[in-house]
Structures are given as structure tokens and as C-alpha cells.
Design a protein around this motif. Structure first.
Motif, PDB file in Angstrom:
ATOM      1  N   THR A  11       0.960  -1.479  -0.070  1.00 14.59           N
ATOM      2  CA  THR A  11      -0.110   0.343   0.398  1.00 14.59           C
ATOM      3  C   THR A  11       1.046   1.300  -0.181  1.00 14.59           C
ATOM      4  OG1 THR A  11      -0.518   0.567   2.887  1.00 14.59           O
ATOM      5  CG2 THR A  11      -1.792  -1.508   1.530  1.00 14.59           C
ATOM      6  N   HIS A  12      -0.107   2.014  -0.795  1.00 11.96           N
ATOM      7  CA  HIS A  12       0.769   4.051  -0.633  1.00 11.96           C
ATOM      8  C   HIS A  12      -0.010   4.665   0.829  1.00 11.96           C
ATOM      9  CE1 HIS A  12       3.839   3.116  -2.958  1.00 11.96           C
ATOM     10  NE2 HIS A  12       3.036   1.958  -3.344  1.00 11.96           N
ATOM     11  N   SER A  13      -0.165   4.201   2.096  1.00  9.02           N
ATOM     12  CA  SER A  13      -1.592   4.544   2.548  1.00  9.02           C
ATOM     13  C   SER A  13      -0.192   5.112   4.281  1.00  9.02           C
ATOM     14  CB  SER A  13      -2.296   3.477   2.823  1.00  9.02           C
ATOM     15  OG  SER A  13      -2.013   1.820   3.938  1.00  9.02           O
ATOM     16  N   ASP A  14       0.468   4.559   3.808  1.00  5.51           N
ATOM     17  CA  ASP A  14       1.365   5.487   5.189  1.00  5.51           C
ATOM     18  C   ASP A  14       1.184   6.696   6.026  1.00  5.51           C
ATOM     19  OD1 ASP A  14       2.820   5.206   2.516  1.00  5.51           O
ATOM     20  OD2 ASP A  14       4.643   4.581   4.045  1.00  5.51           O
ATOM     21  N   PHE A  37     -10.658   4.607   5.396  1.00  2.00           N
ATOM     22  CA  PHE A  37     -11.447   3.552   5.575  1.00  2.00           C
ATOM     23  C   PHE A  37     -12.088   2.177   4.840  1.00  2.00           C
ATOM     24  CE2 PHE A  37     -14.152   5.635   8.881  1.00  2.00           C
ATOM     25  CZ  PHE A  37     -13.064   5.706  10.090  1.00  2.00           C
ATOM     26  N   ALA A  38     -11.451   2.805   3.030  1.00  2.00           N
ATOM     27  CA  ALA A  38     -11.794   1.660   2.217  1.00  2.00           C
ATOM     28  C   ALA A  38     -10.768   0.158   1.951  1.00  2.00           C
ATOM     29  CB  ALA A  38     -11.323   2.554   0.728  1.00  2.00           C
ATOM     30  N   SER A  39      -9.550   0.028   2.985  1.00  4.52           N
ATOM     31  CA  SER A  39      -9.111  -0.928   2.715  1.00  4.52           C
ATOM     32  C   SER A  39      -9.453  -2.613   4.804  1.00  4.52           C
ATOM     33  CB  SER A  39      -7.665  -0.537   3.485  1.00  4.52           C
ATOM     34  OG  SER A  39      -7.210  -1.833   3.734  1.00  4.52           O
ATOM     35  N   VAL A  40      -9.869  -1.610   5.145  1.00  3.77           N
ATOM     36  CA  VAL A  40     -10.070  -2.252   6.558  1.00  3.77           C
ATOM     37  C   VAL A  40     -12.217  -3.209   6.075  1.00  3.77           C
ATOM     38  CG1 VAL A  40     -11.867  -0.275   7.790  1.00  3.77           C
ATOM     39  CG2 VAL A  40     -10.173  -2.606   8.771  1.00  3.77           C
ATOM     40  N   VAL A  41     -12.424  -2.308   5.542  1.00  4.04           N
ATOM     41  CA  VAL A  41     -14.156  -2.882   5.342  1.00  4.04           C
ATOM     42  C   VAL A  41     -14.467  -4.069   4.331  1.00  4.04           C
ATOM     43  CG1 VAL A  41     -15.504  -1.045   5.862  1.00  4.04           C
ATOM     44  CG2 VAL A  41     -14.468  -1.310   3.359  1.00  4.04           C
ATOM     45  N   GLY A 352      -2.767   0.543  -3.326  1.00  4.59           N
ATOM     46  CA  GLY A 352      -3.541   1.318  -2.813  1.00  4.59           C
ATOM     47  C   GLY A 352      -2.950   2.789  -2.932  1.00  4.59           C
ATOM     48  N   VAL A 353      -3.799   4.017  -3.481  1.00  3.85           N
ATOM     49  CA  VAL A 353      -2.857   4.494  -3.240  1.00  3.85           C
ATOM     50  C   VAL A 353      -4.160   5.669  -3.090  1.00  3.85           C
ATOM     51  CG1 VAL A 353      -2.285   6.928  -4.529  1.00  3.85           C
ATOM     52  CG2 VAL A 353      -1.273   4.467  -5.246  1.00  3.85           C
ATOM     53  N   PRO A 354      -4.488   5.822  -1.399  1.00  2.00           N
ATOM     54  CA  PRO A 354      -5.963   7.140  -0.871  1.00  2.00           C
ATOM     55  C   PRO A 354      -5.209   8.273  -1.405  1.00  2.00           C
ATOM     56  CG  PRO A 354      -4.345   5.579   1.241  1.00  2.00           C
ATOM     57  CD  PRO A 354      -3.494   5.393  -0.537  1.00  2.00           C
ATOM     58  N   LYS A 355      -6.264   9.076  -2.319  1.00  4.98           N
ATOM     59  CA  LYS A 355      -5.847  10.324  -3.168  1.00  4.98           C
ATOM     60  C   LYS A 355      -7.322  10.323  -3.214  1.00  4.98           C
ATOM     61  CE  LYS A 355      -1.983  11.567  -4.109  1.00  4.98           C
ATOM     62  NZ  LYS A 355      -1.633  12.539  -3.083  1.00  4.98           N
ATOM     63  N   PRO A 356      -7.514  11.596  -3.296  1.00  6.76           N
ATOM     64  CA  PRO A 356      -8.689  12.592  -3.539  1.00  6.76           C
ATOM     65  C   PRO A 356      -9.226  12.006  -4.898  1.00  6.76           C
ATOM     66  CG  PRO A 356      -7.049  14.143  -1.993  1.00  6.76           C
ATOM     67  CD  PRO A 356      -6.660  13.031  -2.638  1.00  6.76           C
ATOM     68  N   GLY A 357     -10.368  11.969  -5.285  1.00  6.03           N
ATOM     69  CA  GLY A 357     -10.694  12.559  -6.589  1.00  6.03           C
ATOM     70  C   GLY A 357     -11.089  11.058  -6.616  1.00  6.03           C
ATOM     71  N   LEU A 358     -11.164  10.656  -7.994  1.00  5.10           N
ATOM     72  CA  LEU A 358     -11.717   9.212  -8.462  1.00  5.10           C
ATOM     73  C   LEU A 358     -10.051   8.161  -8.281  1.00  5.10           C
ATOM     74  CD1 LEU A 358     -13.824   9.913 -11.151  1.00  5.10           C
ATOM     75  CD2 LEU A 358     -14.168   9.409  -9.489  1.00  5.10           C
ATOM     76  N   GLY A 365     -11.639  -2.588  -3.579  1.00  5.85           N
ATOM     77  CA  GLY A 365     -11.747  -3.988  -4.104  1.00  5.85           C
ATOM     78  C   GLY A 365     -11.143  -5.306  -3.829  1.00  5.85           C
ATOM     79  N   SER A 366      -9.992  -4.606  -3.904  1.00  4.39           N
ATOM     80  CA  SER A 366      -8.823  -5.905  -4.177  1.00  4.39           C
ATOM     81  C   SER A 366      -9.339  -6.983  -3.292  1.00  4.39           C
ATOM     82  CB  SER A 366      -7.958  -5.778  -4.150  1.00  4.39           C
ATOM     83  OG  SER A 366      -7.206  -5.422  -4.497  1.00  4.39           O
TER      84      SER A 366
END
Length: 471
Positions: A11-14, A37-41, A352-358, A365-366
Motif C-alpha cells: 500500500t501507499h497509505s502511510d 476506511f476502504a481497506s478495513v471494510v 492502494g493510493v488513497p488520494k482524493p478524486g476518483l 476492491g482487491s
């Protein structure tokens, strides 16, 4: 089904959780809770960050302990472990100049890597398509990987080329591992771009042969045919010489833009050249906070609508966004993705790169996609093998003792899911939709997700069960 909590190998969720708390409501480009929270769910109870040569220490934080203190104060929902990134270390010691490091600089970098690994970083990572890490030669990386070997921790690499030069880049990684003594882990293994499609038959056979001969080699993979990175990575390494400010300065000059166009059209020796391997019609803007209307559209489409050259549109966009634009690159083929997923030495990493936008839907989903689409619907492998790829395999790779297993005395990180219903819902149009079929997620003995909903009172400031792990 009751399984060990999933471990995201890449990930890149540091600092995603920190950034979401620190940002002011309504601020431009602010991360929201759906991204955090996209990862933990999905059932991910541990994320491995610091990948592709970029870690937040040394730099934004002095070290792993300092990062841990901040995360503990805000209340993490799940655990985080981190690699030490070569690019970050090189920036701190050498800077952003396109040159070889001196012997004394390599010694200083080795000392920084040694300190981080002794403090609990889980390995040493490189991102050899990204500057300033791409300015390093094989000998420099080998010297630093020897430090990882002394600590019994892996060399984790985003190869210097995942496209037309992927086989040569893989051989460089193998040589670094052999000559340093470190175990090798290949990040998000792929053969991307039209000139490399199908080559997973060669690369996977090479890795399998090395394993049969006794070499410790693994890889991770995400279950999609598109990747994601920064828009600046579409430009040749020389454009970044001197750092982000120098890149923006070059983009303001018409003559430099002409040189960039030529580099993309003709290639540069040793450069991956994503656009040259595909085209601007395969590059989609994912995150551009000041240009929300651009998100979800290709560079080719945007340039055509504006009646401008694609490189000029890219330059103006990067200038307007201070260089911070993320993209999605549709560069892979399904048969290659399936081949890597099925490899017994491959584990699951969302990248995963949790960044704003789309953002890329892989962040949300992975894991559900592997369990639902590839295991249950496609029968690419059985459910036990799918779970192993996201639990025991990454726990062993990164030295996460007593995680990734179900047994008395192990850490109480668990996920309960309905094997008949679990499915990913995240799409490129709606990338943060949570999956179906995840019933319960337990982190450190505390229930944090029930029927797809994060229990916010369990992760209040200072009270979250997640920790930054030192291994």
C-alpha cells in the motif's frame, strides 16, 4: 468463514489516516472517511506501507517510532507496518540530482537504512522508475540491500521497467538479491504495455526456477488490468533532475516541452516510457483537486476537446496542480494478471493510493475481488489458497509473527465473511463502494466493522485498536 485478518502486502497509505484528521473540513483535496476506511471494510487488518522506494521516514517523520506515536494519538482502525524507502533515503542524503552517489553518501544511506530496520521497518524498498531512486545504479542498490540481508529482511522492488524491458529489469533485481544475500520480493508484478503483453510466461517461469533452486523469491499482485501512479511519472527521468520545483520550471518552457515530446516519441535508454508503450488514450486522470471535471477522462480526450497537444495539456495541468496529479494507466492484459495471481509464490497487495478524486478501485476492491470473482466465480484457485495469499503468505514474507494465522495465542486480528456472497463493488466510476459479504472485522481483539459498517466509536481519537508495528 472465519479467517485471519487480511494483510495487504503493498500500500501507499502511510499517512492517509493522519491526513484525513489533519485536514480542515471542505479543504481542497481532503481525504474523507470512505478513503481511510476502504481497506478495513474488506477485512484488511494490517497494511504494509513504505513501498516503491517511498517511505515517510526519514523526512516527514524522523523514524518509525515517531510515525507510530502520531498514529496512536489519532486512533488507527487497523495496523500499519512499513518498509524503509530507498528514494526517500536518497533524497535525504544525496538530494534530487541525476548523478551517482559517492562512496561516502552510500555509507551514510546504509547507516540510515540500518537504523530504520533495527527500529522495526519490515524491509528495504526501491521504486526504480521513480526519481531520485531511478538515478541509482545497481551497485548502490546492492550495497543498501546488504543491510536488509544482515537484518534478515527482504529487498522489495518496483522493477526499473515493467514494460518492454521487464526481463532485463527482473534480472537486475535477481542480481541485487543474489549479491546482497537478501530475499527478493517483486512488487505488483506485471508485464505492462503492448510490447510486454504475454511475457509473464517468461518472468514467472524464471521466478519459479529460482525458487526450485532454493532462492527466496516472492511477489505481490493486484487483480486489475490497470495501474495507477503520478502523472509526473509519465515524463522521462531527466525532467525531474533537481526535484519537483525544477520539473515545474521545465514545464513552463516551450523548448523543454518539445524535448519531452521527442523523448516520449523516441524513447530514452533505460526509461520505461509508459505513454510510448501505450498512448495518452490509456492514461486517465484520477486525482486533480483543482480540475475535478478532468477526473475520469483520458489525457487524449481532454487534449482533443481543448484543441491542444497532449503534452501541453499535461504540462499545464501539472503546473496548475503544483505537480500533484494521479492517473490510472490501462496497460495490462487479463491473461497476464490471471497468470500472476495463480502463481503459488504470489500474494495480494492492493497497491492502494488513497488520494482524493476518483482513485483506482483496487484500494476498496482487491481482496473481495480475489475471493469473489477469481476464487469463487472463476475457480482460478480454491478458497483456502486465496486466503493464504492474503494472510499467511504476507505474514511470513514480512516477519509478522503470530499474524496471518488462527490459533490460540496469536494476535486477535480476524475477518468473518460469507464465502457465497463476498464480492467487490468498487468501479472506476465509483471507486470507493464497499464490498458485500464482509460480516465482521476484528483488530487487536476489538470489533471495528460489523456488516460492512465501521463502528466509529471503536476508533475514536486515541482509542483505536490499530498500531504501527515494529518487526
Amino acid at each position: 468463514m472465519v479467517a485471519p485478518g487480511f494483510i495487504d502486502a503493498h500500500t501507499h497509505s502511510d499517512t492517509a489516516a493522519i491526513d484525513a484528521v489533519d485536514a480542515v473540513d471542505g479543504a481542497e483535496g481532503r481525504l474523507d472517511t470512505a478513503q481511510v476506511f476502504a481497506s478495513v471494510v474488506q477485512g484488511v487488518t494490517t497494511e504494509i506501507a513504505g513501498n516503491c522506494g517511498h517511505s515517510v521516514f526519514p523526512g516527514r517523520y524522523s523514524g518509525l517510532a515517531a510515525l507510530g506515536r502520531v498514529h496512536s494519538a489519532i486512533g488507527r482502525v487497523n495496523h500499519l507496518a512499513s518498509l524503509i524507502g530507498h528514494g526517500t533515503v536518497r533524497a535525504a542524503v544525496v538530494g534530487y540530482s541525476a548523478r551517482a552517489a559517492s562512496a561516502s553518501e552510500i555509507t551514510r544511506m546504509a547507516a540510515v537504512v540500518d537504523e530504520a530496520l533495527a527500529a522495526g521497518a519490515v524491509g528495504f524498498s526501491t521504486g526504480l522508475i521513480y526519481t531520485p531512486g531511478s538515478y541509482a545504479d545497481t551497485a548502490e542498490v546492492t550495497a543498501l540491500a546488504r543491510v536488509a540481508a544482515r537484518h534478515g529482511k527482504p529487498y522489495v522492488t518496483h522493477l526499473r521497467d515493467e514494460m518492454a524491458g521487464v526481463e532485463g529489469a527482473l534480472e537486475e533485481a535477481i542480481a541485487i538479491a543474489r549479491n546482497s544475500g537478501a530475499a527478493l520480493h517483486v512488487s505488483h508484478h506485471k508485464t505492462a504495455g503492448k510490447f510486454a503483453w504475454g511475457r509473464t510466461e517468461v518472468t514467472l517461469a524464471r521466478l519459479a526456477g529460482l525458487r526450485d533452486a532454493g532462492m527466496d523469491v516472492t511477489c505481490d499482485v493486484y487483480p486489475y488490468t490497470a495501474g495507477s501512479t503520478g502523472l509526473g511519472a509519465m515524463l522521462p527521468p531527466w525532467a525531474h533532475d533537481g526535484g519537483p520545483a525544477r520539473l515545474l520550471a521545465r514545464l513552463r518552457e516551450a523548448g523543454q516541452r518539445d524535448l519531452l515530446r521527442k523523448a516520449i516519441a523516441e524513447g530514452v535508454p533505460g526509461w520505461e516510457n509508459t505513454v510510448g508503450n501505450g498512448g495518452w488514450d490509456r492514461i486517465v486522470v484520477a486525482g486533480a483537486p483543482r480540475h475535478a471535471g478532468y477526473q475520469g477522462r483520458t489525457i487524449a480526450d481532454l487534449a482533443g476537446a481543448a484543441g491542444v497537444d497532449a503534452l501541453d495539456l499535461v504540462a499545464e495541468l501539472l503546473l496548475a496542480e503544483d505537480g500533484d496529479v494521479t492517473i490510472i494507466s490501462h496497460s495490462m492484459r487479463e491473461d497476464d494478471v490471471r497468470r500472476v495471481l495463480a502463481a503459488p509464490f504470489a500474494m495480494i497487495g492492493s497497491d492502494g493510493v488513497p488520494k482524493p478524486g476518483l482513485p483506482h478501485p483496487r484500494w476498496a476492491g482487491s481482496f473481495a475481488r480475489v475471493l469473489g470473482h477469481y476464487a469463487r466465480e472463476e475457480g482460478l484457485f480454491g478458497l483456502p489458497e486465496a486466503v493464504r495469499k492474503m494472510t499467511g503468505a504476507p505474514a511470513a514474507r514480512f516477519g509478522l509473527t503470530d499474524r496471518g494465522v488462527l490459533r490460540d495465542g496469536a494476535h486477535a486480528d480476524l475477518v468473518v465473511f460469507d464465502a457465497a456472497r463476498i464480492s467487490d463493488r468498487a468501479t472506476f466510476a465509483e471507486p470507493l463502494l464497499p464490498p458485500t459479504g464482509v460480516r465482521l472485522v476484528v483488530v487487536g481483539g476489538a470489533v471495528v466493522v460489523r456488516d460492512g459498517t465501521v463502528l466509529r466509536d471503536r476508533v475514536a481519537t486515541g482509542a483505536g485498536p490499530g498500531r504501527v508495528l515494529a518487526c
